[in-house]
Design a protein around this motif. Structure first.
Motif, PDB file in Angstrom:
ATOM      1  N   GLN A   1       0.844  -1.207   0.000  1.00 52.21           N
ATOM      2  CA  GLN A   1       0.000   0.000   0.000  1.00 52.21           C
ATOM      3  C   GLN A   1       0.871   1.246   0.000  1.00 52.21           C
ATOM      4  N   GLY A   2       0.218   2.396  -0.232  1.00 49.94           N
ATOM      5  CA  GLY A   2       0.907   3.676  -0.178  1.00 49.94           C
ATOM      6  C   GLY A   2       1.601   4.020  -1.485  1.00 49.94           C
ATOM      7  N   GLY A   3       2.434   5.042  -1.404  1.00 55.35           N
ATOM      8  CA  GLY A   3       3.180   5.500  -2.574  1.00 55.35           C
ATOM      9  C   GLY A   3       4.512   6.059  -2.134  1.00 55.35           C
ATOM     10  N   ASN A   4       5.040   6.995  -2.908  1.00 57.89           N
ATOM     11  CA  ASN A   4       6.335   7.556  -2.525  1.00 57.89           C
ATOM     12  C   ASN A   4       6.192   8.764  -1.602  1.00 57.89           C
ATOM     13  N   ASN A   5       5.059   8.803  -0.891  1.00 59.28           N
ATOM     14  CA  ASN A   5       4.915   9.764   0.204  1.00 59.28           C
ATOM     15  C   ASN A   5       5.500   9.204   1.488  1.00 59.28           C
ATOM     16  N   ALA A   6       6.041   7.989   1.422  1.00 59.67           N
ATOM     17  CA  ALA A   6       6.697   7.377   2.577  1.00 59.67           C
ATOM     18  C   ALA A   6       8.121   7.024   2.183  1.00 59.67           C
ATOM     19  N   GLY A   7       9.039   7.118   3.129  1.00 56.43           N
ATOM     20  CA  GLY A   7      10.420   6.752   2.856  1.00 56.43           C
ATOM     21  C   GLY A   7      10.964   5.843   3.937  1.00 56.43           C
ATOM     22  N   HIS A   8      11.642   4.783   3.527  1.00 55.28           N
ATOM     23  CA  HIS A   8      12.287   3.884   4.474  1.00 55.28           C
ATOM     24  C   HIS A   8      13.796   4.073   4.381  1.00 55.28           C
ATOM     25  N   THR A   9      14.402   4.447   5.485  1.00 53.38           N
ATOM     26  CA  THR A   9      15.842   4.686   5.526  1.00 53.38           C
ATOM     27  C   THR A   9      16.557   3.462   6.069  1.00 53.38           C
TER      28      THR A   9
ATOM     29  N   TYR B   1      20.672   4.296   2.383  1.00 56.39           N
ATOM     30  CA  TYR B   1      19.691   4.183   1.318  1.00 56.39           C
ATOM     31  C   TYR B   1      18.343   4.702   1.811  1.00 56.39           C
ATOM     32  N   VAL B   2      17.688   5.528   1.000  1.00 58.20           N
ATOM     33  CA  VAL B   2      16.335   5.969   1.295  1.00 58.20           C
ATOM     34  C   VAL B   2      15.446   5.449   0.174  1.00 58.20           C
ATOM     35  N   LEU B   3      14.586   4.496   0.519  1.00 55.05           N
ATOM     36  CA  LEU B   3      13.728   3.833  -0.459  1.00 55.05           C
ATOM     37  C   LEU B   3      12.288   4.316  -0.289  1.00 55.05           C
ATOM     38  N   HIS B   4      11.694   4.767  -1.373  1.00 54.18           N
ATOM     39  CA  HIS B   4      10.350   5.326  -1.308  1.00 54.18           C
ATOM     40  C   HIS B   4       9.288   4.367  -1.836  1.00 54.18           C
ATOM     41  N   LEU B   5       9.615   3.609  -2.857  1.00 56.00           N
ATOM     42  CA  LEU B   5       8.681   2.659  -3.454  1.00 56.00           C
ATOM     43  C   LEU B   5       9.242   1.239  -3.508  1.00 56.00           C
ATOM     44  N   THR B   6      10.539   1.134  -3.627  1.00 59.13           N
ATOM     45  CA  THR B   6      11.179  -0.170  -3.725  1.00 59.13           C
ATOM     46  C   THR B   6      11.185  -0.864  -2.369  1.00 59.13           C
ATOM     47  N   PRO B   7      10.736  -2.121  -2.295  1.00 59.29           N
ATOM     48  CA  PRO B   7      10.815  -2.851  -1.025  1.00 59.29           C
ATOM     49  C   PRO B   7      12.249  -2.928  -0.520  1.00 59.29           C
ATOM     50  N   SER B   8      12.413  -2.846   0.794  1.00 55.66           N
ATOM     51  CA  SER B   8      13.748  -2.796   1.396  1.00 55.66           C
ATOM     52  C   SER B   8      14.543  -4.075   1.167  1.00 55.66           C
ATOM     53  N   GLY B   9      13.858  -5.169   0.829  1.00 57.08           N
ATOM     54  CA  GLY B   9      14.553  -6.420   0.560  1.00 57.08           C
ATOM     55  C   GLY B   9      15.484  -6.354  -0.637  1.00 57.08           C
ATOM     56  N   ILE B  10      15.367  -5.311  -1.454  1.00 55.47           N
ATOM     57  CA  ILE B  10      16.230  -5.179  -2.627  1.00 55.47           C
ATOM     58  C   ILE B  10      17.693  -5.092  -2.216  1.00 55.47           C
ATOM     59  N   LEU B  11      17.958  -4.705  -0.963  1.00 57.26           N
ATOM     60  CA  LEU B  11      19.335  -4.586  -0.476  1.00 57.26           C
ATOM     61  C   LEU B  11      19.914  -5.930  -0.049  1.00 57.26           C
ATOM     62  N   ARG B  12      19.091  -6.982  -0.050  1.00 54.36           N
ATOM     63  CA  ARG B  12      19.555  -8.342   0.228  1.00 54.36           C
ATOM     64  C   ARG B  12      19.662  -9.076  -1.111  1.00 54.36           C
TER      65      ARG B  12
ATOM     66  N   VAL C   1       0.170   3.070  -5.235  1.00 53.84           N
ATOM     67  CA  VAL C   1       0.061   4.035  -6.324  1.00 53.84           C
ATOM     68  C   VAL C   1       1.494   4.462  -6.635  1.00 53.84           C
ATOM     69  N   VAL C   2       1.891   4.274  -7.884  1.00 56.84           N
ATOM     70  CA  VAL C   2       3.301   4.338  -8.261  1.00 56.84           C
ATOM     71  C   VAL C   2       3.603   5.568  -9.105  1.00 56.84           C
ATOM     72  N   ASP C   3       4.524   6.372  -8.624  1.00 55.43           N
ATOM     73  CA  ASP C   3       5.044   7.491  -9.401  1.00 55.43           C
ATOM     74  C   ASP C   3       6.136   6.932 -10.312  1.00 55.43           C
ATOM     75  N   PRO C   4       5.885   6.817 -11.614  1.00 61.77           N
ATOM     76  CA  PRO C   4       6.868   6.173 -12.498  1.00 61.77           C
ATOM     77  C   PRO C   4       8.188   6.924 -12.586  1.00 61.77           C
ATOM     78  N   LEU C   5       8.133   8.252 -12.528  1.00 62.81           N
ATOM     79  CA  LEU C   5       9.377   9.019 -12.572  1.00 62.81           C
ATOM     80  C   LEU C   5      10.211   8.752 -11.320  1.00 62.81           C
ATOM     81  N   GLY C   6       9.538   8.777 -10.172  1.00 62.12           N
ATOM     82  CA  GLY C   6      10.246   8.543  -8.920  1.00 62.12           C
ATOM     83  C   GLY C   6      10.800   7.136  -8.830  1.00 62.12           C
ATOM     84  N   LEU C   7       9.999   6.139  -9.262  1.00 55.92           N
ATOM     85  CA  LEU C   7      10.456   4.757  -9.186  1.00 55.92           C
ATOM     86  C   LEU C   7      11.621   4.502 -10.137  1.00 55.92           C
ATOM     87  N   ALA C   8      11.526   5.003 -11.353  1.00 55.92           N
ATOM     88  CA  ALA C   8      12.609   4.805 -12.315  1.00 55.92           C
ATOM     89  C   ALA C   8      13.912   5.418 -11.795  1.00 55.92           C
TER      90      ALA C   8
END
Length: 425
Positions: free
Chosen positions: A34-42, A50-61, A73-80
Motif C-alpha cells: 500500500q501507499g506510494g512515494n509519500n513514505a520513505g524507508h531509511t 539508502y532511502v527507499l520510497h517505493l522499492t521494497p527494502s529487501g532489494i538490499l539483500r 500508487v506508483v510514481d513512475p518518474l520517482g520509481l525509475a
C-alpha cells in the motif's frame, strides 16, 4: 514457512526500513502492499545510506525477490530514478523486482491537484499532504478512471494518457491552477515507462505460490502507520490507503489466513508529521531534545516531526486492529539522556477517562494525556548488543511498555545501523 507483516503502529516514521532490513535476512520475498512515494524507508548498511520510497527494502539483500503490489500508487518518474540509482550503486534488480500490473499510476496532474486542493483549504483544516499526488490517485482508483501499470503495456497507452491530461486540466482550471502541457508531459514520462516495462507483470500468482511453499518466507512491508489509516486513523488527517495488517490481502492479492505473524513497530516515544491531533505532543525542552537526538526529520520530505512521549493508548489500539503479535521497539537510545520519562496510559476528555482512540477528531483534539512517570537510566545504550547489557531501568521500561500494551517486545533498536539491533526472541 513464515508469512509476516510489519506495520507501523503510530503515525508512521517509526523506523520500518531498518527493521525490515534486519528481517529480510531470512526473507525470500519482500512485498510492499500500500501507499506510494509519500513514505520513505531509511536503511544504513555499513557506511552506505539508502532511502527507499517505493522499492521494497529487501532489494538490499542479494537473494530476496521484491514485489510492488497492486495496492500501491506508483510514481513512475520517482520509481525509475530510484531503481536507476540502486543500479548505479551496484544493487542488482533484474529478475528480482516485480511490479503489479494492477498498481495505479501517479502522474503529474495528481500532484498538481493535490497541491491546488490543499491550497484551497482554510488554516486549521489543511491535511498536511506531501503533495505527491497520493490522494488524488487513490480517488481516481475509487472513481474507476485511473491508469494502471498494466496499461503501460497497451498499444494505445499514450492516447489514454493524453485523454486523462485533458480531463485533469479542466479540473485544474476550476481550482485556479495552470494547465499542463500534454506534449511536454508525455515526453517527460515515456522514457520512465519504457524503463519500467520489463518489471511489470501479474504478481498475484507468484505471491500465492510463494506463500504456499513451506520453504519460502514472505515479508509484507507496510508504509506509514495505523494512525494514518484511511479508516482507523485520525481522519481526515490520514493517508489514502489501508496501512494496517488488514491491507495485505487487498493490497497484494493473498488470502487473510496466510498471514502467520504480525510485527508492530513503535518508537520508544511518539512522533507524527503533518496536521491533526497529537495528544502527547511536547512543546518544551523535552520535545526539542527528542527531536534533536532522534534526528526527527521526514525521510521523504525533510519536514521536522512533531515529538511527544510514548502513547500507550495508540499502541494498544494499533495492536488490537492489526492483531500485533510482537513489537519492534525503536530508538530506545534517544531516551538515554532523560532523568524522567513519561508514558501516556489514558486520556482525559472533558473529565471522562478514555482508553481508546475516539473516531471523532474533535473529541481527540480535546483529549489530554494522563501520564505515569518513569525514572530514566541516564546512560548510553547505543553500544549494547544484548538485553543483558542494557541498564536495569531500560529493561524495566521495556517491561513496562509490554505490560501497558499487552504485547511482548521481540526486536529492540538502540541506533540507526544494522548492528544496533537486538533480537530478543
Amino acid at each position: 514457512m513464515a508469512n509476516s507483516v510489519l506495520i507501523g503502529s503510530q503515525w508512521g516514521d517509526e523506523g520500518k526500513g531498518k527493521v525490515i532490513d534486519v528481517l529480510t535476512e531470512n526473507a525470500d520475498w519482500v512485498v510492499r502492499y500500500q501507499g506510494g512515494n509519500n513514505a520513505g524507508h531509511t536503511v544504513e548498511v555499513g557506511d552506505q545510506k539508502y532511502v527507499l520510497h517505493l522499492t521494497p527494502s529487501g532489494i538490499l539483500r542479494p537473494t530476496a525477490k521484491c514485489v510492488i503490489g497492486n495496492g500501491l500508487v506508483v510514481d513512475p518518474l520517482g520509481l525509475a530514478e530510484e531503481l536507476q540509482d540502486l543500479e548505479k550503486r551496484g544493487i542488482s534488480i533484474d529478475g528480482r523486482l516485480f511490479i503489479s500490473d494492477r498498481a495505479h499510476l501517479v502522474i503529474q496532474y495528481h500532484k498538481e491537484l493535490d497541491g491546488a486542493k490543499e491550497a484551497k483549504l482554510e488554516t486549521g483544516k489543511k491535511i498536511g499532504t506531501t503533495k505527491r499526488g497520493i490522494g488524488p490517485c487513490y480517488s481516481d482508483k475509487a472513481d474507476r478512471n485511473g491508469l494502471r501499470m498494466g496499461d503501460v503495456l497497451e498499444n494505445d497507452f499514450e492516447a489514454m494518457l493524453r485523454e486523462r491530461i485533458d480531463v485533469k486540466n479542466s479540473m485544474l482550471a476550476v481550482l485556479g491552477a495552470p494547465a499542463l502541457d500534454a506534449d511536454a508531459l508525455v515526453a517527460q514520462y515515456m522514457p520512465a515507462f519504457e524503463y519500467l516495462k520489463p518489471f511489470i507483470c501479474d504478481t498475484v500468482p507468484m505471491l500465492n505460490e510463494a506463500i504456499r511453499d513451506e520453504k519460502q518466507n514472505v515479508l509484507f512491508e507496510g508504509a506509514q502507520g495505523v494512525m494514518l489509516d484511511i479508516d482507523f486513523g485520525t481522519y481526515p488527517f490520514v493517508t489514502s490507503s489501508s496501512t494496517g495488517a488488514g491491507g495485505v490481502s487487498a493490497g497484494a492479492g493473498v488470502p487473510p489466513h496466510s498471514i502467520t505473524d504480525v510485527i508492530g513497530i513503535v518508537k520508544a516515544y511518539t512522533t507524527r508529521v503533518g496536521e491533526g491531533p497529537f495528544p502527547t505532543e511536547l512543546f518544551d525542552d523535552d520535545g526539542m531534545q527528542l527531536a534533536k537526538v532522534g534526528n526527527e526529520f521526514g525521510a521523504t520530505t525533510g519536514r521536522p516531526r512533531r515529538c511527544g512521549w510514548f502513547d500507550a493508548v495508540v499502541a494498544r489500539y494499533s495492536a488490537m486492529i492489526g492483531g500485533v503479535d510482537r513489537w519492534a521497539l525503536m530508538k530506545l537510545d534517544v531516551l538515554d539522556g532523560f532523568e524522567t520519562i513519561k508514558v501516556c496510559v489514558a486520556y482525559d476528555c472533558d473529565g471522562e477517562r478514555v482508553e481508546t482512540v475516539p473516531a471523532s477528531i474533535s473529541k481527540l483534539a480535546r483529549c489530554k494525556p494522563i501520564y505515569e512517570e518513569f525514572e530514566g537510566w541516564n546512560c548510553p545504550t547505543t553500544g549494547c548488543t544484548s538485553i543483558d547489557e542494557l541498564p536495569e531501568q531500560a529493561k524495566k521500561y521495556i517491561k513496562w511498555i509490554e505490560g501497558l500494551t499487552g504485547v511482548p517486545v521481540s526486536i529492540l533498536s538502540v541506533g540507526p545501523k544494522r548492528a544496533s539491533t537486538i533480537v530478543l526472541g
